[in-house]
Design an enzyme around this catalytic site. Structure first.
Site, short mmCIF file in Angstrom:
data_model
loop_
_atom_site.label_atom_id
_atom_site.label_comp_id
_atom_site.label_asym_id
_atom_site.label_seq_id
_atom_site.Cartn_x
_atom_site.Cartn_y
_atom_site.Cartn_z
N MET A 89 -3.72 -7.06 -6.87
CA MET A 89 -3.20 -8.19 -7.63
C MET A 89 -4.29 -9.24 -7.89
SD MET A 89 -0.36 -6.79 -7.91
CE MET A 89 1.04 -7.76 -8.39
N ASN A 112 -5.02 1.68 -13.58
CA ASN A 112 -4.05 0.85 -12.87
C ASN A 112 -2.65 1.38 -13.14
OD1 ASN A 112 -3.03 -1.49 -11.48
ND2 ASN A 112 -2.51 -2.38 -13.47
N GLY A 150 0.80 -1.23 0.00
CA GLY A 150 0.00 0.00 0.00
C GLY A 150 0.82 1.28 0.00
N HIS A 159 1.36 0.00 -13.44
CA HIS A 159 2.15 -1.22 -13.58
C HIS A 159 3.62 -0.83 -13.66
CE1 HIS A 159 2.81 -5.42 -14.45
NE2 HIS A 159 3.62 -5.07 -15.44
C1 GAR Z 1 3.53 -1.42 -7.42
O1 GAR Z 1 4.87 -1.48 -7.86
C2 GAR Z 1 2.59 -1.56 -8.59
O2 GAR Z 1 3.06 -0.98 -9.77
C3 GAR Z 1 2.50 -3.05 -8.75
O3 GAR Z 1 2.44 -3.54 -7.44
C4 GAR Z 1 3.20 -2.67 -6.57
C5 GAR Z 1 2.36 -2.34 -5.40
O4 GAR Z 1 3.10 -1.68 -4.40
N1 GAR Z 1 1.35 -3.44 -9.52
C6 GAR Z 1 1.35 -4.43 -10.41
O5 GAR Z 1 2.30 -5.14 -10.62
C7 GAR Z 1 0.03 -4.58 -11.16
N2 GAR Z 1 0.15 -5.53 -12.21
P1 GAR Z 1 2.38 -0.96 -3.20
O6 GAR Z 1 1.34 -1.93 -2.61
O7 GAR Z 1 3.46 -0.66 -2.20
O8 GAR Z 1 1.72 0.28 -3.72
#
Ligand code: GAR
Length: 193
Positions: free
Chosen positions: A88, A104, A12, A106
């Site tokens: 996810m 979103n 988060g 990525h």
């Molecule tokens: C982030 O790096 C985001 O880009 C990625 O998950 C991480 C979440 O971090 N999302 C994906 O890979 C979506 N396919 P966070 O929970 O610390 O914000």
């Protein structure tokens, strides 16, 4: 004030960054929703006084049943924009047809490195640049229309340094895109930029 809902699954940190920069200033994070009861982001959201709904996906019999509950939770708030920040879950047409105004982030330059472990795959690839992408949510994982991207030359020595650079770029880009979309879009619509 425009309202958003943020969906997350883990740390988060993007949620926290958006909250710190925009919440109660440019917009209201009316609700945060997670599919993971153990998500670190729950406490981060609560720290900003943001109501958190936990929808444990393991309690639902199908992806569709989960998505129906998710759509209902979002509709209760009727947000201007739904912001996926490390959420996810693969979404079904039940979500994408009911919630067209979802974006979103990525951690790669899409369409390269869709799916899991994007940061590692990007680091170990022979591409000279890397970056992050904000896109509209579609049924295809990390596959919706691209809204914006940011990139840098890959000169970090370690995976840890590279990962930090990717996250720093996310923290810079995502709030800017959210502000821009809310400033230019009529509430509740998802016309691509
Ligand atoms: C982030 O790096 C985001 O880009 C990625 O998950 C991480 C979440 O971090 N999302 C994906 O890979 C979506 N396919 P966070 O929970 O610390 O914000």
């Amino acid at each position: 004030m425009k309202r958003i809902v943020v969906l997350f699954s883990g740390q988060g940190t993007n949620l926290e960054n958006i909250a710190r920069k925009l919440h109660n200033k440019e917009l209201l994070i009316a609700k945060a929703i997670t599919n993971n009861p153990d998500a670190k982001g729950i406490e981060r959201a609560k720290g900003f006084g943001i109501p958190v709904t936990i929808l444990d996906h393991r309690r639902f019999q199908s992806r569709e049943a989960f998505d129906r509950a998710l759509v209902q939770e979002i509709r209760e708030v009727d947000p201007d924009l739904v912001v996926l920040a490390g959420f996810m879950r693969i979404l079904t047409p039940i979500f994408t047809t009911a919630i067209p105004n979802a974006i979103n982030i990525h951690p790669s330059l899409l369409p390269c490195f869709k799916g899991l472990k994007a940061i590692e795959r990007s680091f170990y690839s022979d591409m000279k640049v890397a970056g992050v992408t904000v896109h509209w949510v579609s049924e295809e994982l990390d596959g919706g229309r691209i809204i914006d991207q940011a990139c840098f030359y890959k000169d970090q020595k370690s995976l840890e340094e590279f990962e930090a650079a990717i996250h720093a770029l996310e923290y810079e880009l995502y709030p800017k895109v959210i502000s821009r979309l809310l400033a230019t879009k009529a509430p509740g619509t998802s016309q691509p930029e």
